[in-house]
Design a protein around this motif. Sequence first.
Motif, PDB file in Angstrom:
ATOM      1  N   LEU A  44       0.813  -1.216   0.000  1.00 11.07           N
ATOM      2  CA  LEU A  44       0.000   0.000   0.000  1.00 11.07           C
ATOM      3  C   LEU A  44       0.847   1.266   0.000  1.00 11.07           C
ATOM      4  N   ASN A  45       2.022   1.204   0.628  1.00 11.58           N
ATOM      5  CA  ASN A  45       2.886   2.383   0.739  1.00 11.58           C
ATOM      6  C   ASN A  45       4.053   2.383  -0.244  1.00 11.58           C
ATOM      7  N   HIS A  46       4.142   1.374  -1.079  1.00  9.86           N
ATOM      8  CA  HIS A  46       5.263   1.255  -2.008  1.00  9.86           C
ATOM      9  C   HIS A  46       5.153   2.305  -3.112  1.00  9.86           C
ATOM     10  N   ARG A  47       6.274   2.881  -3.488  1.00 11.03           N
ATOM     11  CA  ARG A  47       6.271   3.963  -4.487  1.00 11.03           C
ATOM     12  C   ARG A  47       5.743   3.510  -5.850  1.00 11.03           C
ATOM     13  N   HIS A  48       5.980   2.247  -6.216  1.00  9.12           N
ATOM     14  CA  HIS A  48       5.458   1.786  -7.509  1.00  9.12           C
ATOM     15  C   HIS A  48       3.926   1.691  -7.484  1.00  9.12           C
TER      16      HIS A  48
END
Length: 109
Positions: A72-76
């Motif tokens: 959910l917080n991953h940049r991709h």
Amino acid sequence: MIQHNVLFRFKATLGEDEIHRISAALLTMDRYIPGIINASWHENISREQHDYGFRHKISLYFADNDALEIYLNHRHHLYVRENIILPSLTDGVCSVLIFDALLSREAET
């Protein structure tokens, strides 16, 4: 295991090629984001006509809540959401439904 389901209501002007591009971007996120165990894309085939325009869905599978939080917080994920998905939706974030399901007790954290 956690099943993360996201239903989309895309703009009526979107063609099948554009929807395919969106599904490809979503289904290949596991190349960039650790913790995605499996992903599947589905189109609603119900004849009941109670979908309220939500015709497409992705299901992503994670071992536990920690893996889901990383996703959910991953940049991709954030890039795909902001630059590929949101511009294609009928009414922005109001055109998304999210349903997370606990598939096994081992996933509780």
